[in-house]
Design a protein around this motif. Structure first.
Motif, PDB file in Angstrom:
ATOM      1  N   LEU A  25      -7.491  -0.054  -4.241  1.00 44.82           N
ATOM      2  CA  LEU A  25      -6.402   0.722  -4.798  1.00 44.82           C
ATOM      3  C   LEU A  25      -6.856   1.326  -6.116  1.00 44.82           C
ATOM      4  CD1 LEU A  25      -3.523  -1.804  -4.163  1.00 44.82           C
ATOM      5  CD2 LEU A  25      -4.087   0.215  -2.816  1.00 44.82           C
ATOM      6  N   HIS A  33       0.832  -1.205   0.000  1.00 43.57           N
ATOM      7  CA  HIS A  33       0.000   0.000   0.000  1.00 43.57           C
ATOM      8  C   HIS A  33       0.869   1.259   0.000  1.00 43.57           C
ATOM      9  CE1 HIS A  33      -3.455   2.521   0.599  1.00 43.57           C
ATOM     10  NE2 HIS A  33      -2.913   3.032   1.685  1.00 43.57           N
ATOM     11  N   GLN A  34       1.919   1.251   0.837  1.00 44.79           N
ATOM     12  CA  GLN A  34       2.825   2.404   0.921  1.00 44.79           C
ATOM     13  C   GLN A  34       3.502   2.688  -0.418  1.00 44.79           C
ATOM     14  OE1 GLN A  34       5.608   1.555   4.066  1.00 44.79           O
ATOM     15  NE2 GLN A  34       5.291   3.560   4.974  1.00 44.79           N
ATOM     16  N   LEU A  87       2.557   1.809  -3.397  1.00 44.01           N
ATOM     17  CA  LEU A  87       1.590   2.247  -4.405  1.00 44.01           C
ATOM     18  C   LEU A  87       1.150   3.684  -4.194  1.00 44.01           C
ATOM     19  CD1 LEU A  87      -0.454  -1.024  -4.724  1.00 44.01           C
ATOM     20  CD2 LEU A  87       1.010   0.004  -6.465  1.00 44.01           C
ATOM     21  N   THR A  88       1.028   4.115  -2.956  1.00 47.24           N
ATOM     22  CA  THR A  88       0.622   5.503  -2.716  1.00 47.24           C
ATOM     23  C   THR A  88       1.717   6.492  -3.078  1.00 47.24           C
ATOM     24  OG1 THR A  88       1.219   5.386  -0.370  1.00 47.24           O
ATOM     25  CG2 THR A  88      -1.075   4.947  -0.935  1.00 47.24           C
ATOM     26  N   THR A  89       2.966   6.049  -3.046  1.00 46.72           N
ATOM     27  CA  THR A  89       4.061   6.939  -3.443  1.00 46.72           C
ATOM     28  C   THR A  89       4.291   6.913  -4.942  1.00 46.72           C
ATOM     29  OG1 THR A  89       5.739   5.238  -3.118  1.00 46.72           O
ATOM     30  CG2 THR A  89       5.270   6.679  -1.234  1.00 46.72           C
ATOM     31  N   ARG A  90       3.585   6.024  -5.647  1.00 43.97           N
ATOM     32  CA  ARG A  90       3.678   5.886  -7.101  1.00 43.97           C
ATOM     33  C   ARG A  90       5.074   5.499  -7.574  1.00 43.97           C
ATOM     34  NH1 ARG A  90      -1.078   7.447  -9.475  1.00 43.97           N
ATOM     35  NH2 ARG A  90      -2.402   8.778  -8.219  1.00 43.97           N
TER      36      ARG A  90
END
Length: 71
Positions: A64, A24-25, A27-30
């Motif tokens: 997501l 998750h981390q 993916l949120t930072t791309r």
């Protein structure tokens, strides 16, 4: 990193709470590539059919947005 976490889940048959949080981390930072998203889609499929079990107590996978646009 995403593919390493996913490979670990396939080796053990479980997606740990820690690995799910790291996914998750990341993916949120791309900070990922298109191959990472493909591997994540394979992981989600494996979880949905029961090949991989989630350690998390929540029954639903985190939503997501990036996956929704991937399909």
């Amino acid at each position: 990193m995403i593919r390493t976490l996913i490979a670990s889940a396939f080796q053990t048959g479980y997606l740990s709470v820690e690995s799910e949080g790291l996914l998750h981390q990341v993916l949120t930072t791309r900070c990922y590539q298109s191959d990472d998203l493909k591997a994540l889609a394979v992981l989600y499929e494996a979880i949905s059919i029961g090949t991989i079990k989630r350690e998390a107590s929540s029954k639903s996978l985190m939503e997501l947005p990036v996956l929704n646009s991937f399909h």
